[in-house]
Scaffold this motif. Structure first.
Motif, PDB file in Angstrom:
ATOM      1  N   THR A 134       0.828  -1.210   0.000  1.00  0.00           N
ATOM      2  CA  THR A 134       0.000   0.000   0.000  1.00  0.00           C
ATOM      3  C   THR A 134       0.862   1.259   0.000  1.00  0.00           C
ATOM      4  O   THR A 134       0.399   2.332   0.382  1.00  0.00           O
ATOM      5  CB  THR A 134      -0.953   0.004   1.207  1.00  0.00           C
ATOM      6  OG1 THR A 134      -0.174  -0.053   2.410  1.00  0.00           O
ATOM      7  CG2 THR A 134      -1.916  -1.161   1.165  1.00  0.00           C
ATOM      8  N   GLY A 135       2.121   1.128  -0.384  1.00  0.00           N
ATOM      9  CA  GLY A 135       2.996   2.285  -0.502  1.00  0.00           C
ATOM     10  C   GLY A 135       3.499   2.825   0.825  1.00  0.00           C
ATOM     11  O   GLY A 135       3.888   3.991   0.915  1.00  0.00           O
ATOM     12  N   GLU A 137       1.973   3.806   3.323  1.00  0.00           N
ATOM     13  CA  GLU A 137       1.220   5.015   3.672  1.00  0.00           C
ATOM     14  C   GLU A 137       1.094   5.234   5.180  1.00  0.00           C
ATOM     15  O   GLU A 137       0.802   6.343   5.629  1.00  0.00           O
ATOM     16  CB  GLU A 137      -0.172   4.978   3.034  1.00  0.00           C
ATOM     17  CG  GLU A 137      -1.016   3.816   3.509  1.00  0.00           C
ATOM     18  CD  GLU A 137      -2.298   3.599   2.717  1.00  0.00           C
ATOM     19  OE1 GLU A 137      -3.211   2.949   3.257  1.00  0.00           O
ATOM     20  OE2 GLU A 137      -2.377   4.067   1.572  1.00  0.00           O
ATOM     21  N   GLU A 138       1.343   4.214   5.949  1.00  0.00           N
ATOM     22  CA  GLU A 138       1.231   4.323   7.406  1.00  0.00           C
ATOM     23  C   GLU A 138       2.462   4.963   8.047  1.00  0.00           C
ATOM     24  O   GLU A 138       2.431   5.358   9.217  1.00  0.00           O
ATOM     25  CB  GLU A 138       1.035   2.930   8.033  1.00  0.00           C
ATOM     26  CG  GLU A 138      -0.136   2.133   7.478  1.00  0.00           C
ATOM     27  CD  GLU A 138       0.205   1.291   6.244  1.00  0.00           C
ATOM     28  OE1 GLU A 138      -0.654   0.479   5.857  1.00  0.00           O
ATOM     29  OE2 GLU A 138       1.297   1.440   5.660  1.00  0.00           O
ATOM     30  N   GLU A 140       4.391   7.894   7.394  1.00  0.00           N
ATOM     31  CA  GLU A 140       4.411   9.335   7.701  1.00  0.00           C
ATOM     32  C   GLU A 140       3.574   9.687   8.936  1.00  0.00           C
ATOM     33  O   GLU A 140       4.060  10.396   9.823  1.00  0.00           O
ATOM     34  CB  GLU A 140       3.963  10.160   6.493  1.00  0.00           C
ATOM     35  CG  GLU A 140       4.993  10.222   5.383  1.00  0.00           C
ATOM     36  CD  GLU A 140       6.282  10.912   5.792  1.00  0.00           C
ATOM     37  OE1 GLU A 140       6.232  11.912   6.526  1.00  0.00           O
ATOM     38  OE2 GLU A 140       7.352  10.448   5.362  1.00  0.00           O
TER      39      GLU A 140
END
Length: 151
Positions: A134-135, A137-138, A140
């Motif tokens: 999912t890139g 995304e968690e 940052e």
């Protein structure tokens, strides 16, 4: 940090540190016992651990995981120490990619987080779990929350 991706993320964490905070990057393969030698009770150990195939740590991360998993450690080994753990996994490596989440591909971070607490450490920030599929995304939001918990 344990793994190349973990090193990149650890560098991101360090880059976002407030000016008033001193940080030190250390590979998880560099004698984990040295982490305990710091007599400063205000220090927080931040582990960025990567899980690879078969729920295994990276070669670098394995050194730290094995050190803290030793059954000979006293239950107060980390008394007075604060810690935070961010896990990096890749659910693309799992068979059932349709229903898997970051929780399913971050066993190393989950095990280390639980073990650090069992050894008397105090969790300074919640366990973070990120998924490459999912890139990441968690990452940052976790970094931002981590630094907020430090000040």
């Amino acid at each position: 940090y344990g793994g190349e991706l973990a090193k990149d993320v650890a560098e991101q964490i360090q880059a976002k540190s407030p000016a008033s905070v001193t940080t030190k990057l250390q590979s998880a393969s560099d004698r984990p016992k040295t982490l305990l030698d710091d007599g400063n009770s205000t220090s927080t150990l931040c582990f960025v651990m990567q899980t690879i195939e078969n729920a295994a740590p990276t070669e670098e991360g394995g050194t730290t995981v094995r050190f803290f998993k030793r059954k000979t450690h006293p239950t107060d080994l980390l008394a007075g120490k604060h810690f935070a753990v961010l896990g990096l996994g890749d659910s693309n490596l799992l068979l059932d990619r349709q229903t898997t989440t970051a929780k399913d591909c971050n066993q190393v971070a989950q095990e280390l987080d639980a073990r650090l607490e069992a050894l008397g450490g105090t969790r300074k920030h919640e366990l973070g779990l990120a998924d490459e599929r999912t890139g990441l995304e968690e990452v940052e939001p976790w970094i931002d929350g981590f630094w907020k918990s430090m000040v």
